[in-house]
Scaffold this motif. Structure first.
Motif, mmCIF file in Angstrom:
data_model
loop_
_atom_site.group_PDB
_atom_site.id
_atom_site.type_symbol
_atom_site.label_atom_id
_atom_site.label_comp_id
_atom_site.label_asym_id
_atom_site.label_seq_id
_atom_site.Cartn_x
_atom_site.Cartn_y
_atom_site.Cartn_z
ATOM 1 N N THR A 26 0.837 -1.190 0.000
ATOM 2 C CA THR A 26 0.000 0.000 0.000
ATOM 3 C C THR A 26 0.876 1.246 0.000
ATOM 4 O O THR A 26 1.971 1.256 0.561
ATOM 5 N N SER A 27 0.374 2.301 -0.615
ATOM 6 C CA SER A 27 1.149 3.529 -0.771
ATOM 7 C C SER A 27 1.408 4.255 0.545
ATOM 8 O O SER A 27 2.325 5.074 0.615
ATOM 9 N N ASP A 28 0.626 3.990 1.566
ATOM 10 C CA ASP A 28 0.794 4.703 2.831
ATOM 11 C C ASP A 28 1.764 4.017 3.794
ATOM 12 O O ASP A 28 2.103 4.590 4.822
ATOM 13 N N LYS A 29 2.222 2.827 3.457
ATOM 14 C CA LYS A 29 3.024 2.057 4.393
ATOM 15 C C LYS A 29 4.347 2.728 4.741
ATOM 16 O O LYS A 29 4.849 2.593 5.862
ATOM 17 N N TYR A 30 4.922 3.484 3.793
ATOM 18 C CA TYR A 30 6.241 4.058 4.033
ATOM 19 C C TYR A 30 6.285 4.930 5.289
ATOM 20 O O TYR A 30 7.337 5.041 5.945
ATOM 21 N N SER A 143 12.307 7.477 -4.219
ATOM 22 C CA SER A 143 11.122 7.700 -3.387
ATOM 23 C C SER A 143 9.809 7.402 -4.092
ATOM 24 O O SER A 143 8.835 6.990 -3.457
ATOM 25 N N PHE A 144 9.755 7.624 -5.412
ATOM 26 C CA PHE A 144 8.501 7.443 -6.128
ATOM 27 C C PHE A 144 8.021 5.994 -6.058
ATOM 28 O O PHE A 144 6.845 5.713 -6.255
ATOM 29 N N THR A 145 8.927 5.074 -5.770
ATOM 30 C CA THR A 145 8.562 3.657 -5.691
ATOM 31 C C THR A 145 7.772 3.318 -4.427
ATOM 32 O O THR A 145 7.351 2.169 -4.260
ATOM 33 N N HIS A 146 7.570 4.300 -3.556
ATOM 34 C CA HIS A 146 6.715 4.059 -2.385
ATOM 35 C C HIS A 146 5.239 3.982 -2.775
ATOM 36 O O HIS A 146 4.415 3.511 -1.983
ATOM 37 N N LEU A 147 4.912 4.457 -3.967
ATOM 38 C CA LEU A 147 3.517 4.438 -4.418
ATOM 39 C C LEU A 147 3.223 3.111 -5.109
ATOM 40 O O LEU A 147 3.791 2.800 -6.151
ATOM 41 N N PHE A 148 2.322 2.343 -4.540
ATOM 42 C CA PHE A 148 2.023 1.005 -5.066
ATOM 43 C C PHE A 148 0.864 0.996 -6.058
ATOM 44 O O PHE A 148 0.833 0.170 -6.959
ATOM 45 N N GLY A 209 5.299 -6.967 -8.473
ATOM 46 C CA GLY A 209 4.573 -5.958 -7.712
ATOM 47 C C GLY A 209 5.237 -5.549 -6.412
ATOM 48 O O GLY A 209 4.693 -4.718 -5.682
ATOM 49 N N LEU A 210 6.418 -6.104 -6.116
ATOM 50 C CA LEU A 210 7.070 -5.774 -4.847
ATOM 51 C C LEU A 210 8.572 -6.031 -4.913
ATOM 52 O O LEU A 210 9.019 -7.084 -5.378
ATOM 53 N N ALA A 211 9.323 -5.052 -4.437
ATOM 54 C CA ALA A 211 10.749 -5.235 -4.163
ATOM 55 C C ALA A 211 10.939 -4.905 -2.689
ATOM 56 O O ALA A 211 10.828 -3.745 -2.286
ATOM 57 N N ARG A 212 11.176 -5.935 -1.903
ATOM 58 C CA ARG A 212 11.338 -5.755 -0.454
ATOM 59 C C ARG A 212 12.827 -5.783 -0.137
ATOM 60 O O ARG A 212 13.504 -6.801 -0.314
ATOM 61 N N ASN A 224 13.622 -2.619 7.021
ATOM 62 C CA ASN A 224 13.104 -3.017 5.711
ATOM 63 C C ASN A 224 12.297 -1.903 5.059
ATOM 64 O O ASN A 224 11.760 -1.020 5.737
ATOM 65 N N LEU A 225 12.232 -1.965 3.724
ATOM 66 C CA LEU A 225 11.353 -1.098 2.947
ATOM 67 C C LEU A 225 10.675 -1.938 1.870
ATOM 68 O O LEU A 225 11.343 -2.725 1.190
ATOM 69 N N ASN A 226 9.374 -1.780 1.744
ATOM 70 C CA ASN A 226 8.618 -2.399 0.651
ATOM 71 C C ASN A 226 8.416 -1.346 -0.432
ATOM 72 O O ASN A 226 7.893 -0.258 -0.156
ATOM 73 N N MET A 227 8.825 -1.662 -1.666
ATOM 74 C CA MET A 227 8.747 -0.697 -2.764
ATOM 75 C C MET A 227 8.184 -1.349 -4.020
ATOM 76 O O MET A 227 8.329 -2.553 -4.217
ATOM 77 N N PHE A 228 7.579 -0.523 -4.849
ATOM 78 C CA PHE A 228 7.059 -1.029 -6.118
ATOM 79 C C PHE A 228 8.174 -0.961 -7.158
ATOM 80 O O PHE A 228 8.759 0.100 -7.382
ATOM 81 N N PRO A 229 8.482 -2.083 -7.835
ATOM 82 C CA PRO A 229 9.590 -2.109 -8.803
ATOM 83 C C PRO A 229 9.217 -1.484 -10.145
ATOM 84 O O PRO A 229 8.786 -2.167 -11.073
ATOM 85 N N LEU A 230 9.405 -0.199 -10.254
ATOM 86 C CA LEU A 230 9.089 0.530 -11.479
ATOM 87 C C LEU A 230 10.067 0.170 -12.600
ATOM 88 O O LEU A 230 11.279 0.195 -12.408
ATOM 89 N N ARG A 231 9.531 -0.135 -13.752
ATOM 90 C CA ARG A 231 10.397 -0.313 -14.914
ATOM 91 C C ARG A 231 10.629 1.052 -15.567
ATOM 92 O O ARG A 231 9.759 1.926 -15.541
#
Length: 275
Positions: A26-30, A143-148, A209-212, A224-231
């Motif tokens: 989720t985008s708010d987790k960060y 930082s933009f990868t915090h948005l899922f 959908g996740l790079a942890r 830890n950080l959960n991030m969305f793996p943007l191509r």
């Protein structure tokens, strides 16, 4: 808008992902990931001196070369780029969604004899909290990868676009997730971005959908950080669809293609509209 972070904020004392850490997307987790213990160690990961040497005047030259003066740093973190740009003569406003990061940035600025103007803001509602138009916006530090959610990414870019002057420029970076997703391996030159050589940062889980990532510090602590793996091309497409007419991408501060396997991509997106 305040000159320092809201002191009523009370951070979590430990990171909590529940029973399924890889299911937290989720985008708010960060906000709860950046606990005080993690934020206090963040500069060990960056290594400000090495980072300054590795990137040189890259961002300063891009902004000055385009005649920019006012800069909104929407992901100020612990303040590295805000402080560097302020010292270079730019009028900087520093924003972040983490009150803990803003407090640390303000503290770092004082130690560097810089007075930061800070604002606690969610990118999805940026123009509610940050007023006026800026020559440039920077969104750095992966930082933009915090948005899922894609809707959140599109909304954030729309907010960035609206906060820019008619000829404004957005500089946004991301880790090279293409290399991680395609090779299923993680390699880093550990040279340009996370330069602290006593800290390890490695992915412990990767899917589309996740790079942890897990960060291990010299004292043995792990965060830890959960991030969305943007191509890369996906991000470039989003920028164009948000209205940016010219998008130039660099790999580790070099022209796209000059570095075969960069650690990071940096996108310079220009608004160039006719308002």
């Amino acid at each position: 808008m305040t000159d320092q972070a809201d002191k009523t904020f009370r951070p979590e004392s430990t990171q909590d992902y529940g029973e399924d850490p890889t299911g937290v997307r989720t985008s708010d987790k960060y906000v709860s990931e950046y606990i005080r213990g993690f934020v206090d160690k963040w500069d060990e990961l960056i290594d400000w001196n090495q980072r300054a040497d590795s990137e040189g005047r890259f961002f300063i030259d891009i902004l000055k070369g385009r005649g920019k003066d006012s800069v909104l740093d929407v992901a100020t973190g612990t303040g590295f780029h805000s402080i560097q740009l302020a010292k270079a003569g730019f009028a900087v406003t520093s924003a972040d969604g983490s009150a803990e990061m803003l407090a640390k940035a303000f503290q770092n600025a004082v130690e560097h004899d810089v007075m930061l103007k800070t604002v606690h803001a969610d990118w999805r509602y940026l123009n509610r909290d940050v007023h006026g138009k800026y020559d440039a916006i920077i969104c750095l530090g992966n930082s933009f990868t915090h948005l899922f959610e894609e809707a959140d990414r599109r909304r954030a870019l729309a907010e960035f676009y609206a906060a820019l002057k008619h000829d404004g420029v957005l500089i946004i970076d991301q880790r090279n997730y293409d290399a991680i997703l395609d090779s299923k391996k993680f390699q880093t030159k550990h040279k340009y971005y996370y330069c602290g050589d006593q800290v390890t940062a490695v992915p412990v889980h990767v899917d589309d959908g996740l790079a942890r990532f897990e960060y291990t510090f010299p004292d043995g602590s792990k965060h830890n950080l959960n991030m969305f793996p943007l191509r890369k091309n996906y991000t470039r497409g989003l920028l164009r669809e948000a209205g940016f007419q010219k998008v130039q991408t660099y790999g580790d501060f070099m022209e796209d293609g000059e570095e075969s396997r960069p650690d990071f991509f940096i996108h310079v997106a220009e608004k160039l509209d006719d308002e």
